[in-house]
Structure formats: C-alpha cells, structure tokens
Write a protein that holds these residues in place. Structure first.
Motif, PDB file in Angstrom:
ATOM      1  N   LEU A  93      34.157  29.992  57.834  1.00  0.00           N
ATOM      2  CA  LEU A  93      35.613  30.188  57.878  1.00  0.00           C
ATOM      3  C   LEU A  93      36.104  30.247  56.435  1.00  0.00           C
ATOM      4  N   LYS A  94      36.875  31.277  56.129  1.00  0.00           N
ATOM      5  CA  LYS A  94      37.311  31.443  54.740  1.00  0.00           C
ATOM      6  C   LYS A  94      38.765  31.912  54.706  1.00  0.00           C
ATOM      7  N   LYS A  95      39.401  31.542  53.620  1.00  0.00           N
ATOM      8  CA  LYS A  95      40.787  31.918  53.406  1.00  0.00           C
ATOM      9  C   LYS A  95      41.000  32.057  51.903  1.00  0.00           C
ATOM     10  N   PHE A  96      41.568  33.256  51.473  1.00  0.00           N
ATOM     11  CA  PHE A  96      41.829  33.515  50.058  1.00  0.00           C
ATOM     12  C   PHE A  96      43.319  33.773  49.871  1.00  0.00           C
ATOM     13  N   ASP A  97      43.878  33.156  48.867  1.00  0.00           N
ATOM     14  CA  ASP A  97      45.284  33.369  48.508  1.00  0.00           C
ATOM     15  C   ASP A  97      45.366  33.936  47.094  1.00  0.00           C
ATOM     16  N   ASP A  98      46.363  34.815  46.908  1.00  0.00           N
ATOM     17  CA  ASP A  98      46.607  35.412  45.582  1.00  0.00           C
ATOM     18  C   ASP A  98      45.346  36.081  45.028  1.00  0.00           C
ATOM     19  N   PHE A 145      35.117  34.774  27.316  1.00  0.00           N
ATOM     20  CA  PHE A 145      35.249  36.093  26.692  1.00  0.00           C
ATOM     21  C   PHE A 145      34.020  36.951  27.010  1.00  0.00           C
ATOM     22  N   GLY A 146      34.288  38.145  27.391  1.00  0.00           N
ATOM     23  CA  GLY A 146      33.203  39.069  27.696  1.00  0.00           C
ATOM     24  C   GLY A 146      32.778  39.055  29.141  1.00  0.00           C
ATOM     25  N   SER A 147      33.245  38.100  29.915  1.00  0.00           N
ATOM     26  CA  SER A 147      32.880  38.085  31.335  1.00  0.00           C
ATOM     27  C   SER A 147      33.752  39.083  32.096  1.00  0.00           C
ATOM     28  N   ILE A 148      33.121  39.892  32.918  1.00  0.00           N
ATOM     29  CA  ILE A 148      33.824  40.917  33.685  1.00  0.00           C
ATOM     30  C   ILE A 148      33.563  40.674  35.155  1.00  0.00           C
ATOM     31  N   ASP A 149      34.616  40.696  35.931  1.00  0.00           N
ATOM     32  CA  ASP A 149      34.488  40.500  37.365  1.00  0.00           C
ATOM     33  C   ASP A 149      33.666  41.635  37.969  1.00  0.00           C
ATOM     34  N   PRO A 150      32.796  41.342  38.931  1.00  0.00           N
ATOM     35  CA  PRO A 150      31.981  42.406  39.542  1.00  0.00           C
ATOM     36  C   PRO A 150      32.806  43.537  40.144  1.00  0.00           C
ATOM     37  N   MET A 151      33.958  43.215  40.706  1.00  0.00           N
ATOM     38  CA  MET A 151      34.797  44.267  41.273  1.00  0.00           C
ATOM     39  C   MET A 151      35.321  45.189  40.181  1.00  0.00           C
ATOM     40  N   VAL A 152      35.623  44.604  39.016  1.00  0.00           N
ATOM     41  CA  VAL A 152      36.056  45.439  37.888  1.00  0.00           C
ATOM     42  C   VAL A 152      34.911  46.319  37.416  1.00  0.00           C
ATOM     43  N   LYS A 153      33.701  45.771  37.416  1.00  0.00           N
ATOM     44  CA  LYS A 153      32.541  46.572  37.026  1.00  0.00           C
ATOM     45  C   LYS A 153      32.356  47.769  37.960  1.00  0.00           C
ATOM     46  N   ILE A 154      32.536  47.522  39.256  1.00  0.00           N
ATOM     47  CA  ILE A 154      32.410  48.631  40.217  1.00  0.00           C
ATOM     48  C   ILE A 154      33.448  49.709  39.929  1.00  0.00           C
ATOM     49  N   LEU A 155      34.695  49.275  39.641  1.00  0.00           N
ATOM     50  CA  LEU A 155      35.754  50.232  39.328  1.00  0.00           C
ATOM     51  C   LEU A 155      35.439  51.001  38.052  1.00  0.00           C
ATOM     52  N   PHE A 191      40.245  42.377  41.952  1.00  0.00           N
ATOM     53  CA  PHE A 191      39.646  42.659  40.651  1.00  0.00           C
ATOM     54  C   PHE A 191      39.558  41.408  39.776  1.00  0.00           C
ATOM     55  N   ALA A 192      39.735  40.250  40.370  1.00  0.00           N
ATOM     56  CA  ALA A 192      39.587  38.963  39.684  1.00  0.00           C
ATOM     57  C   ALA A 192      39.340  37.906  40.767  1.00  0.00           C
ATOM     58  N   PRO A 193      38.698  36.794  40.402  1.00  0.00           N
ATOM     59  CA  PRO A 193      38.471  35.745  41.410  1.00  0.00           C
ATOM     60  C   PRO A 193      39.796  35.267  41.999  1.00  0.00           C
ATOM     61  N   PRO A 194      39.797  34.874  43.269  1.00  0.00           N
ATOM     62  CA  PRO A 194      41.057  34.413  43.882  1.00  0.00           C
ATOM     63  C   PRO A 194      41.585  33.145  43.208  1.00  0.00           C
ATOM     64  N   GLU A 195      42.897  33.088  43.118  1.00  0.00           N
ATOM     65  CA  GLU A 195      43.515  31.900  42.526  1.00  0.00           C
ATOM     66  C   GLU A 195      43.304  30.675  43.419  1.00  0.00           C
ATOM     67  N   ARG A 218      39.927  25.402  46.455  1.00  0.00           N
ATOM     68  CA  ARG A 218      40.704  25.273  45.217  1.00  0.00           C
ATOM     69  C   ARG A 218      42.129  25.658  45.576  1.00  0.00           C
ATOM     70  N   ASP A 219      43.012  24.663  45.477  1.00  0.00           N
ATOM     71  CA  ASP A 219      44.393  24.893  45.905  1.00  0.00           C
ATOM     72  C   ASP A 219      45.350  25.098  44.751  1.00  0.00           C
ATOM     73  N   LYS A 220      44.839  25.330  43.544  1.00  0.00           N
ATOM     74  CA  LYS A 220      45.682  25.654  42.404  1.00  0.00           C
ATOM     75  C   LYS A 220      44.866  26.468  41.405  1.00  0.00           C
ATOM     76  N   PRO A 221      45.532  27.309  40.596  1.00  0.00           N
ATOM     77  CA  PRO A 221      44.798  28.171  39.662  1.00  0.00           C
ATOM     78  C   PRO A 221      43.950  27.339  38.720  1.00  0.00           C
ATOM     79  N   PRO A 222      42.802  27.881  38.302  1.00  0.00           N
ATOM     80  CA  PRO A 222      41.930  27.136  37.381  1.00  0.00           C
ATOM     81  C   PRO A 222      42.603  26.943  36.034  1.00  0.00           C
ATOM     82  N   GLN A 223      42.358  25.810  35.429  1.00  0.00           N
ATOM     83  CA  GLN A 223      42.982  25.474  34.152  1.00  0.00           C
ATOM     84  C   GLN A 223      42.262  26.133  32.982  1.00  0.00           C
TER      85      GLN A 223
END
Length: 422
Positions: free
Chosen positions: A94-99, A139-149, A103-107, A129-134
C-alpha cells in the motif's frame, strides 16, 4: 487558397514528428518500467525486512529504514491517516505519494505492507515521510525520471541533427537541379552539347530526371524551331502570290474600268480576301522573327492610324446593319508602326467580321485603344477561341512580344478588347 509546401520541410516536419512520438513513447515506457521496478524492489525489501526483523519486548524493530511491528495498534497515526483499515491480504504493498511531480522524489510518501510469516505471525512493515527532507540533495545527483527525460530529449536532438545533415545532403542536389532547370536556356544548346549541358547531381535518380528535362527541352526547342521556320517560309512564300493577286486585281480595274455589278462584286471579294491574307501574312512574318529590336521605331499619330485602318476595313461591313462609332484624339506614339498597324488591323478586322448588327465602338485615349462590338446570342455561347478567329490569337502573341498591355473579355452581348501602347 491552396498553399504550396516545400517537400524538404514537409519531410523534415514529418520525420521529426515521428521521431518525437517514438521518443516520447519509449520514454513513457522507460518511466513506467522504472516505477513498476521500484515497486517490485520495495515489496521485496519489505518482505525480507519482515522476515529478518528481531522484534524487541515492545514488538518493534527497524531495518534499512523500514519499521516493523507485530501489532496494528502500534502503527503510527500518520500511516493510519492514509490507510485507516487493517490490510487483509499478505504481501500487498500500500503506497501513497504527496507533492510528487515525477521528476524529483516525492516530498511526502507513505508505505505499508502486512506480511504473514510461516508460523502464522502477522507483521506490519511501514515507512513514511510526512514533511519535506531538511538536507539538500547532493550536487550532481540526478533523479532517474529526469535522466529518462534528458535521454529522450537528447535522442530527439541527435536525430534532428542527423536529419538536417541528411536533408542537406539530399536537398542540395535537388536545389541545384531546380536552379539548373529554371535557368536552362535554348541559347547555345544543341544535340552535340547535350552531355556538356547536363551536370552531375550526385544521385542517379536526379541525373535521370535531369536527362528527361533536357530531352523534353530539346524536343520543345526543335518544335519551336520548326514552327518558326514554317512561319517564316510560309510568310515569305505567300507574299509573292498575294502580291500577284493584288496586282492583277488592280490591272482588272484598268482593263475594265466600268465592270458589271456581278463582276464588281467578284473583284471586291478578291480585294478583301487579298487584304486579309496580306495582313495575316505580315503578322506571321513578324512573329517568326526572334528579335523585336530589329523592328524600325518611329513616332506617329495613333488617331490617324486608327481612322485610316477603319476606312480600309470598312468593306467588311458592307451589307450589314452595323454602325461604327469612332472616338479618337491626337496622340503621338513612339513604337514600331508596322507592328502597331498589324495589331490594330487584326483587332478592327475581327470586330467588323464578327458583327452582324448593332454598333462597333472604337475609342482611343492617349495610348489606350478600346474596341467593342455587338454579338449575336449564339456567338456568346460559342467558345471564344473558336468564334473570333486566328487574328486575336496572333494579336495576343504580338502584344506579349512587344510588352503591350492587352485585355479581352465578353460582357453580356458585347465583345471588348483593350490594347495600351503606353
């Protein structure tokens, strides 16, 4: 209004659209498989965590970021807020993603799975995770979805460059063929120079097309040469018998100064036919000439020429109920008088010949001459090219040769021609 589209740009747009569609489809496929693969890995990790967890006295353990409990009541409220009911099937994620913008990990995200062990014990694995990461992303890390794009865009750009190179390679010879065909001239072109006049357009298909164009051009040139030679020879050969006919008609008038009415009518018909042949022959002779610069140019009164021709051709109206309205004004034209005479003779003769009743209007203002004659009802319905003789065709050709403005139209029961000598 139909707009002609360049074949090169049409092919470019078509292939680019096809490539964009293919790239978008495979990018979507890659993103879909990535997400489904991510779910498969997450499910496998949660099952393994549930089996390997060593629960403490409170029934809790945490492995590689996943929390494990053996009591539904120990599930955090943040998870229950999205999954209020206890899972009924073991091993279902069971999964749920918000925000999440893909093209970036879910908040915010919430994961839950119930796993039933071999001994029948139920364990609940969750992570959220119920709040954005602090911490900022490295630097230099690219989300896999961005790489596909980026891969999709990169492939389209590479294909675009390759397509431009291909079209340039193919299009350059095509443009060269178009320019060559457009500027192909009959000057200095003969059968012996056919091969020299045919350049190399790199591709065999284009060279074949160029050969076809050149062969057609030579065929048209030969046809035009034959027509010009025929016009020239025929005109020269006809001038002699026409001159003989006219001189003999004049001789008859001297031999028999007072002929009978029947003989007079025959003489007049001969005179009219010889005049018509003479004018037509002169027209054909001038049209067969290639250089109009050789024609003598002089200044003459256009009104006087029109009145003179009207009087000379008045015999065409004998026996007809046709009146002539002549409205002219003195105006000096500097041009070839012979060509003007031939052209006006053809126009006035056609107006007189094809008028059987009504009026013929000849109006001249400055260098503009307008000739209007009445038509019978059956004449209006007849094809104009067939109904007004060779004279108007020759007139149109002659006007183009000397760059004179010429117009012709049929309005209701009238036939009108306009010639402007400038």
């Amino acid at each position: 209004m139909k707009i002609n589209v360049s074949l090169r740009w049409y092919m470019l747009a078509l292939l680019l659209t096809l490539m964009v569609a293919i790239s978008a489809f495979f990018s979507w496929q890659a993103a879909t498989h990535f997400l489904s693969g991510f779910d498969v890995i997450t499910e496998s990790n949660m099952r393994n965590v549930a089996r390997e967890a060593q629960l403490n006295e409170r029934g809790y353990d945490k492995i590689i970021g996943y929390s494990v409990v053996n009591n539904w009541q120990h599930i955090p409220p943040a998870i229950k807020a999205h999954f209020p009911n206890q899972p009924e099937q073991s091993g279902t994620l069971l999964k749920k993603f918000d925000d999440w913008i893909y093209f970036a990990p879910p908040e915010k995200f919430y994961l839950l799975m119930m796993v039933e062990l071999r001994n029948g014990e139920l364990r609940y694995v969750y992570r959220y995770r119920d709040k954005p990461p602090q911490q900022p992303r490295q630097f230099g890390s690219i989300d896999p979805m961005v790489k596909i794009l980026l891969w999709g865009i990169g492939i389209v750009l590479v294909f675009w460059l390759l397509l431009l190179m291909m079209l340039r390679s193919i299009g350059k010879p095509i443009v060269a063929l178009q320019y060559w065909a457009k500027n192909l001239s009959a000057k200095d072109l003969s059968d012996s120079s056919t091969q020299q006049a045919l350049p190399d357009f790199r591709y065999s298909e284009l060279n074949s097309l160029a050969s076809i164009i050149l062969a057609a051009f030579l065929k048209v040139k030969k046809t035009l040469q034959r027509e010009q030679e025929f016009l020239s020879y025929a005109s020269h050969e006809l001038r002699t018998p026409i001159a003989i006919i006219r001189s003999n008609c004049a001789l008859l008038e001297k031999v028999t100064p007072e002929p009978s009415q029947q003989e007079l009518a025959i003489r007049q018909r001969l005179q009219r036919a010889s005049l018509t042949m003479k004018d037509m022959t002169e027209t054909l002779l001038w049209l067969s000439r290639e250089q109009e610069e050789s024609l003598p140019v002089e200044a003459f009164d256009l009104a006087e020429l029109i009145e003179l021709l009207g009087n000379e051709l008045a015999y065409l109206l004998q026996g007809k109920e046709v009146s002539v309205q002549l409205n002219t004004e003195s105006f000096t034209v500097t041009a070839s008088k012979v060509a003007c005479r031939i052209l006006l003779t053809n126009l006035i003769r056609n107006a007189f010949q094809h008028s059987f009743s009504g009026e013929v209007f000849i109006q001249q203002q400055a260098g503009r001459v307008e000739i209007t004659n009445s038509l019978e009802a059956e004449q209006v319905n007849v094809n104009a090219e067939l109904g007004f003789g060779l004279g108007l065709k020759l007139t149109s050709t002659l006007a183009k040769k000397f760059n004179w403005q010429y117009q012709r139209q049929i309005e209701e029961q009238n036939h009108k021609v306009v010639i402007d000598f400038g």
